[in-house]
Design a protein around this motif. Structure first.
Motif, PDB file in Angstrom:
ATOM      1  N   UNK A 113     -94.660  59.080 -27.304  1.00 18.97           N
ATOM      2  CA  UNK A 113     -94.971  57.894 -27.504  1.00 18.97           C
ATOM      3  C   UNK A 113     -94.749  56.332 -27.160  1.00 18.97           C
ATOM      4  N   UNK A 114     -93.976  56.422 -26.862  1.00 17.11           N
ATOM      5  CA  UNK A 114     -92.657  55.528 -25.667  1.00 17.11           C
ATOM      6  C   UNK A 114     -92.084  55.724 -24.796  1.00 17.11           C
ATOM      7  N   UNK A 115     -93.010  56.692 -23.939  1.00 15.42           N
ATOM      8  CA  UNK A 115     -92.046  56.362 -22.801  1.00 15.42           C
ATOM      9  C   UNK A 115     -92.276  55.594 -22.008  1.00 15.42           C
ATOM     10  N   UNK A 116     -91.027  55.923 -20.569  1.00 16.83           N
ATOM     11  CA  UNK A 116     -90.672  54.713 -19.462  1.00 16.83           C
ATOM     12  C   UNK A 116     -91.690  54.892 -18.475  1.00 16.83           C
ATOM     13  N   UNK A 117     -92.184  53.970 -17.654  1.00 17.38           N
ATOM     14  CA  UNK A 117     -92.898  54.039 -16.727  1.00 17.38           C
ATOM     15  C   UNK A 117     -92.878  55.157 -15.375  1.00 17.38           C
ATOM     16  N   UNK A 118     -93.414  55.758 -15.510  1.00 20.38           N
ATOM     17  CA  UNK A 118     -92.887  57.062 -14.644  1.00 20.38           C
ATOM     18  C   UNK A 118     -92.588  56.489 -13.031  1.00 20.38           C
ATOM     19  N   UNK A 119     -93.229  55.359 -12.438  1.00 16.04           N
ATOM     20  CA  UNK A 119     -93.172  54.547 -11.166  1.00 16.04           C
ATOM     21  C   UNK A 119     -91.625  54.288 -11.540  1.00 16.04           C
ATOM     22  N   UNK A 120     -91.497  52.994 -12.743  1.00 17.90           N
ATOM     23  CA  UNK A 120     -89.725  53.030 -12.426  1.00 17.90           C
ATOM     24  C   UNK A 120     -88.808  53.860 -12.413  1.00 17.90           C
ATOM     25  N   UNK A 121     -89.087  54.693 -13.319  1.00 16.60           N
ATOM     26  CA  UNK A 121     -88.117  56.992 -12.912  1.00 16.60           C
ATOM     27  C   UNK A 121     -88.096  56.461 -11.101  1.00 16.60           C
ATOM     28  N   UNK A 122     -88.955  56.705 -10.892  1.00 12.85           N
ATOM     29  CA  UNK A 122     -89.411  56.906  -9.488  1.00 12.85           C
ATOM     30  C   UNK A 122     -88.572  56.380  -8.478  1.00 12.85           C
ATOM     31  N   UNK A 123     -88.242  55.346  -8.814  1.00 14.22           N
ATOM     32  CA  UNK A 123     -87.343  54.099  -8.060  1.00 14.22           C
ATOM     33  C   UNK A 123     -86.204  54.464  -8.012  1.00 14.22           C
ATOM     34  N   UNK A 124     -86.132  54.372 -10.052  1.00 17.77           N
ATOM     35  CA  UNK A 124     -84.581  54.461  -9.869  1.00 17.77           C
ATOM     36  C   UNK A 124     -83.784  55.923  -9.632  1.00 17.77           C
ATOM     37  N   UNK A 125     -84.616  57.257  -9.215  1.00 20.59           N
ATOM     38  CA  UNK A 125     -84.090  58.121  -8.459  1.00 20.59           C
ATOM     39  C   UNK A 125     -84.067  58.085  -7.430  1.00 20.59           C
ATOM     40  N   UNK A 126     -84.466  57.325  -6.200  1.00 19.18           N
ATOM     41  CA  UNK A 126     -84.457  57.494  -5.419  1.00 19.18           C
ATOM     42  C   UNK A 126     -85.345  57.898  -4.927  1.00 19.18           C
ATOM     43  N   UNK A 127     -86.340  58.089  -5.221  1.00 19.34           N
ATOM     44  CA  UNK A 127     -87.768  59.691  -4.505  1.00 19.34           C
ATOM     45  C   UNK A 127     -88.579  58.853  -4.251  1.00 19.34           C
ATOM     46  N   UNK A 128     -89.349  57.532  -3.916  1.00 20.47           N
ATOM     47  CA  UNK A 128     -90.385  56.305  -4.182  1.00 20.47           C
ATOM     48  C   UNK A 128     -91.067  57.501  -2.678  1.00 20.47           C
TER      49      UNK A 128
END
Length: 324
Positions: A113-128
């Protein structure tokens, strides 16, 4: 909301598995408290009890003896609360191979219900650059970072990582470490299982060194080094056949070890409490020393001091015992 207090409290934890001859004790009486908002490492060779401890913390194993509380919950009796509050990234996990990175993380986010933004996680993990690449085509290091990203999607109170940097190149590993630190800095707690001394020294606020199911040392990496291995190391290379007698008899040298290099020459490693004096004598003495380095002994030497064997030897021994 989870009750306030330490993130993890373990008291007298014992885990035995039945087997011929009386069974196998994987965890032999662990007491451990992990504070809220720290990166805590379980450091030890394969077979030391790290994975069993983690599986007990997340409710996959029932303790034979002792008690475990994670974010105030009993992992066995309150599994639903544990699932909502704890995220686990194992060494290997099954995922949808034909989804792209972005598709997988969006699907994972839909479960919370309160998930992190997938795009932010992608950037944070260096997977852009890999956001539109199918999972099946990812490298081993990219896959590992994706698994950690999937664990971060739920904004867990406790993030549990089992050998997270396996197979990563140095750049990918550093990006992973930064993501782990960012989770800690935003209020999360991280429990990291590793047998990488470098990873433990660079990443963890505190570590517990496990050996044969017991905690043999616990504290901040730099504190453990000061307590158990306060000597400095001096490393250098000399020509094959060099006379090291004077160095071995040097008053400031506690121990000297040598390794012959495949390309010629001998790599010398010595321990000393007076590195400045020894370094001057090495530079001005009869040896033609090259590639000179100095540094602390590190956690590997701490392990040797508290267990009586090298980390590499312990790893081989535990693997042999498991296969026996």
């Amino acid at each position: 909301m989870a009750p306030t207090g330490p993130a993890v409290v373990i008291e007298r934890l014992v885990k035995r598995y039945p087997a011929p001859g009386g069974g196998v004790t994987a965890v032999a009486g662990i007491d451990l408290t992990i504070g809220d908002g720290e990166i805590f490492g379980l450091l030890g060779p394969n077979g030391a009890g790290k994975t069993t401890t983690i599986e007990t913390l997340v409710g996959l194993r029932t303790p034979t003896e002792g008690t475990v509380r994670v974010l105030g919950f009993d992992p066995v009796r309150q599994r639903d609360e544990i699932r909502r509050s704890v995220a686990v990234q194992p060494q290997q996990a099954a995922v949808f191979e034909f989804q792209t990175v972005a598709e997988l993380l969006r699907a994972w986010a839909s479960f919370y219900p309160d998930a992190a933004d997938p795009d932010e996680v992608i950037e944070r993990m260096g997977l852009t650059r890999s956001r539109d690449v199918r999972v099946a085509r990812l490298s081993g290091g990219q896959r590992q970072r994706l698994l950690v990203g999937a664990a971060l999607i739920s904004r867990p109170g406790l993030l549990v990582l089992d050998e997270p940097s396996t197979g990563m190149d140095p750049n990918a590993r550093e990006e992973l470490w930064e993501a782990i630190r960012a989770h800690r800095d935003t209020g999360g707690t991280v429990l990291l299982s590793t047998h990488s001394m470098e990873e433990a020294e660079e990443l963890c606020d505190r570590v517990a060194i496990l050996d044969r199911g017991r905690i043999v040392a616990c504290g901040a990496p730099e504190e453990l080094v000061r307590e158990h291995a306060p000597e400095q190391e001096v490393l250098f290379t000399v020509a094959a056949g060099s006379d090291l007698t004077w160095l071995e008899e040097h008053a400031g040298v506690l121990e000297t070890t040598t390794v012959e290099r495949p390309g010629g020459g001998v790599r010398v490693r010595l321990r000393t409490l007076d590195p400045d004096r020894v370094l001057v004598d090495v530079l001005t003495g009869p040896l033609d020393a090259r590639r000179i380095q100095t540094g602390e002994a590190g956690l590997e030497e701490v392990f040797r001091r508290v267990t009586g064997r090298s980390f590499a030897r312990a790893d081989v021994t535990e693997n042999a015992e498991e296969g026996a």
